[in-house]
Write a protein that holds these residues in place. Structure first.
Motif, PDB file in Angstrom:
ATOM      1  N   ALA A  46       0.594  -1.193  -0.368  1.00 14.11           N
ATOM      2  CA  ALA A  46      -0.160   0.201   0.144  1.00 14.11           C
ATOM      3  C   ALA A  46       1.309   1.531   0.633  1.00 14.11           C
ATOM      4  O   ALA A  46       0.808   2.320  -0.906  1.00 14.11           O
ATOM      5  CB  ALA A  46      -1.222   0.090   1.142  1.00 14.11           C
ATOM      6  N   PHE A  47       2.180   1.008   1.227  1.00 10.31           N
ATOM      7  CA  PHE A  47       2.263   2.614   1.080  1.00 10.31           C
ATOM      8  C   PHE A  47       4.769   2.634   0.466  1.00 10.31           C
ATOM      9  O   PHE A  47       4.883   3.472   0.567  1.00 10.31           O
ATOM     10  CB  PHE A  47       2.945   2.257   2.500  1.00 10.31           C
ATOM     11  N   GLY A  48       4.535   1.452   0.248  1.00  7.88           N
ATOM     12  CA  GLY A  48       5.958   1.500  -0.112  1.00  7.88           C
ATOM     13  C   GLY A  48       6.804   1.549  -1.140  1.00  7.88           C
ATOM     14  O   GLY A  48       7.832   1.936  -1.889  1.00  7.88           O
ATOM     15  N   PHE A  49       5.757   2.293  -2.426  1.00 13.96           N
ATOM     16  CA  PHE A  49       5.672   2.559  -3.733  1.00 13.96           C
ATOM     17  C   PHE A  49       5.668   4.078  -4.249  1.00 13.96           C
ATOM     18  O   PHE A  49       5.131   4.239  -4.870  1.00 13.96           O
ATOM     19  CB  PHE A  49       5.162   1.368  -4.755  1.00 13.96           C
ATOM     20  N   ALA A  50       5.222   4.472  -2.869  1.00 17.35           N
ATOM     21  CA  ALA A  50       5.250   5.907  -2.779  1.00 17.35           C
ATOM     22  C   ALA A  50       5.772   6.940  -3.823  1.00 17.35           C
ATOM     23  O   ALA A  50       4.898   8.444  -4.715  1.00 17.35           O
ATOM     24  CB  ALA A  50       3.725   6.741  -1.484  1.00 17.35           C
ATOM     25  N   ASP A  51       6.976   6.788  -3.685  1.00 18.01           N
ATOM     26  CA  ASP A  51       7.882   7.517  -3.780  1.00 18.01           C
ATOM     27  C   ASP A  51       7.806   7.276  -5.628  1.00 18.01           C
ATOM     28  O   ASP A  51       8.310   7.569  -6.216  1.00 18.01           O
ATOM     29  CB  ASP A  51       9.396   7.461  -3.534  1.00 18.01           C
ATOM     30  N   VAL A  52       6.935   5.985  -6.379  1.00 16.42           N
ATOM     31  CA  VAL A  52       7.988   6.115  -8.016  1.00 16.42           C
ATOM     32  C   VAL A  52       6.513   6.256  -8.663  1.00 16.42           C
ATOM     33  O   VAL A  52       6.566   6.125  -9.910  1.00 16.42           O
ATOM     34  CB  VAL A  52       8.737   4.554  -7.627  1.00 16.42           C
ATOM     35  N   LEU A  53       5.204   5.713  -7.401  1.00 19.03           N
ATOM     36  CA  LEU A  53       3.966   5.801  -8.503  1.00 19.03           C
ATOM     37  C   LEU A  53       4.177   7.012  -9.440  1.00 19.03           C
ATOM     38  O   LEU A  53       3.697   7.036 -10.620  1.00 19.03           O
ATOM     39  CB  LEU A  53       2.825   5.901  -7.623  1.00 19.03           C
ATOM     40  N   GLY A  54       4.362   8.520  -8.853  1.00 18.77           N
ATOM     41  CA  GLY A  54       4.037   9.712 -10.043  1.00 18.77           C
ATOM     42  C   GLY A  54       5.328  10.069 -10.919  1.00 18.77           C
ATOM     43  O   GLY A  54       5.208  10.694 -11.404  1.00 18.77           O
ATOM     44  N   ASN A  57       5.737   7.478 -16.795  1.00 15.49           N
ATOM     45  CA  ASN A  57       6.201   5.798 -17.164  1.00 15.49           C
ATOM     46  C   ASN A  57       5.614   4.732 -16.875  1.00 15.49           C
ATOM     47  O   ASN A  57       6.577   3.656 -16.644  1.00 15.49           O
ATOM     48  CB  ASN A  57       7.087   6.018 -18.734  1.00 15.49           C
ATOM     49  N   VAL A  58       5.910   5.158 -15.593  1.00 15.35           N
ATOM     50  CA  VAL A  58       5.608   4.154 -14.512  1.00 15.35           C
ATOM     51  C   VAL A  58       4.520   3.720 -13.824  1.00 15.35           C
ATOM     52  O   VAL A  58       3.841   4.975 -13.115  1.00 15.35           O
ATOM     53  CB  VAL A  58       6.720   4.138 -12.941  1.00 15.35           C
ATOM     54  N   VAL A  59       3.706   2.223 -14.608  1.00 21.26           N
ATOM     55  CA  VAL A  59       2.816   2.150 -13.691  1.00 21.26           C
ATOM     56  C   VAL A  59       3.047   0.514 -13.070  1.00 21.26           C
ATOM     57  O   VAL A  59       4.138  -0.387 -13.534  1.00 21.26           O
ATOM     58  CB  VAL A  59       1.884   1.431 -15.114  1.00 21.26           C
ATOM     59  N   LEU A  60       2.666   1.298 -11.833  1.00 20.82           N
ATOM     60  CA  LEU A  60       2.794  -0.550 -10.756  1.00 20.82           C
ATOM     61  C   LEU A  60       0.998  -0.750 -10.422  1.00 20.82           C
ATOM     62  O   LEU A  60       0.104   0.227 -10.482  1.00 20.82           O
ATOM     63  CB  LEU A  60       3.390  -0.489  -9.629  1.00 20.82           C
ATOM     64  N   ASP A  61       1.116  -2.015  -9.591  1.00 22.39           N
ATOM     65  CA  ASP A  61      -0.440  -2.624  -9.363  1.00 22.39           C
ATOM     66  C   ASP A  61       0.325  -2.684  -8.223  1.00 22.39           C
ATOM     67  O   ASP A  61       0.747  -4.788  -7.534  1.00 22.39           O
ATOM     68  CB  ASP A  61      -0.268  -3.710 -10.186  1.00 22.39           C
TER      69      ASP A  61
END
Length: 219
Positions: A46-54, A57-61
């Motif tokens: 839920a929170f571990g990828f907050a720094d790269v979600l924005g 060209n980076v799309v994560l699930d």
């Protein structure tokens, strides 16, 4: 996040205590670790990828990481089953591990009420339903009476007179010669009848004058 991890440990310990009470291999610490670990995985999702979600060209699930708990917990659950050797045991403990993993995921996601309700339900199922399950299994178990009687003195009609309303529970009635020519060996098999009822029938049969011995064998 730390509070969620602590709450997951608490919920896992509640389920683990019930398993620890029965001295299963997966007890208090195992259930606590599974619940805390799955909670942490959910927090990472839920929170571990907050720094790269924005990032462009980076799309994560993020849910894909938490989803691995559902399949990954099967490895630990299988260990609690295979540890029993040739006898298949530990299925309930494996299911409880799977359940606390789900509880940990729910706590990590902030779904406190569903996690609390699930904890109560799991403990209720493990501790409260078991007496009814054992009673039902006892009623469904096959019981056998082995009698030694004087030749020609025990017929199916005589047995029905002793069993009364339980006569419909007689699945098999077998008569064969005994080592003593004056006696016969009778085998009576009951189905869907409790051990207490079978012991009552055995006691009544022992009171018959031509019955020499009665042995109760659980199926």
């Amino acid at each position: 996040m730390v509070a969620r991890l602590a709450l997951a440990a608490l919920f896992g310990s509640v389920v683990g205590l019930e398993r620890e009470r029965l001295l299963w291999a997966a007890g208090l610490r195992t259930h606590m670790l599974v619940c805390v670990g799955s909670c942490l995985i959910m927090l990472v999702s839920a929170f571990g990828f907050a720094d790269v979600l924005g990032t462009k060209n980076v799309v994560l699930d993020p849910s894909r990481i938490a989803a691995q708990v559902v399949s990954g917990i099967g490895f630990l659950g299988a260990g609690t089953i295979l540890l029993r050797g040739e006898v298949v045991k530990g299925l309930t403990t494996a299911a409880s591990l799977w359940g606390v993993a789900a509880i940990g995921l729910a706590v990590g996601a902030g779904l406190y009420v569903p996690a609390l309700a699930t904890t109560a339900l799991v403990v209720g199922i493990l501790a409260g339903v078991k007496p009814f399950e054992e009673r039902w299994r006892d009623r469904m178990r096959t019981h056998t009476l082995r009698l030694t009687v004087r030749r020609g003195t025990l017929s199916i009609d005589t047995l029905n007179g002793v069993t009364g309303a339980r006569a419909s529970r007689v699945r098999q009635f077998t008569v064969r010669p005994a080592e003593d020519p004056a006696c016969e060996e009778v085998t009576v098999e009951f189905v869907r009848l409790s051990r207490t009822s079978v012991e009552t029938i055995a006691r009544q049969l022992r009171e018959l004058p031509n019955v020499i011995s009665v042995e109760t064998v659980a199926g």
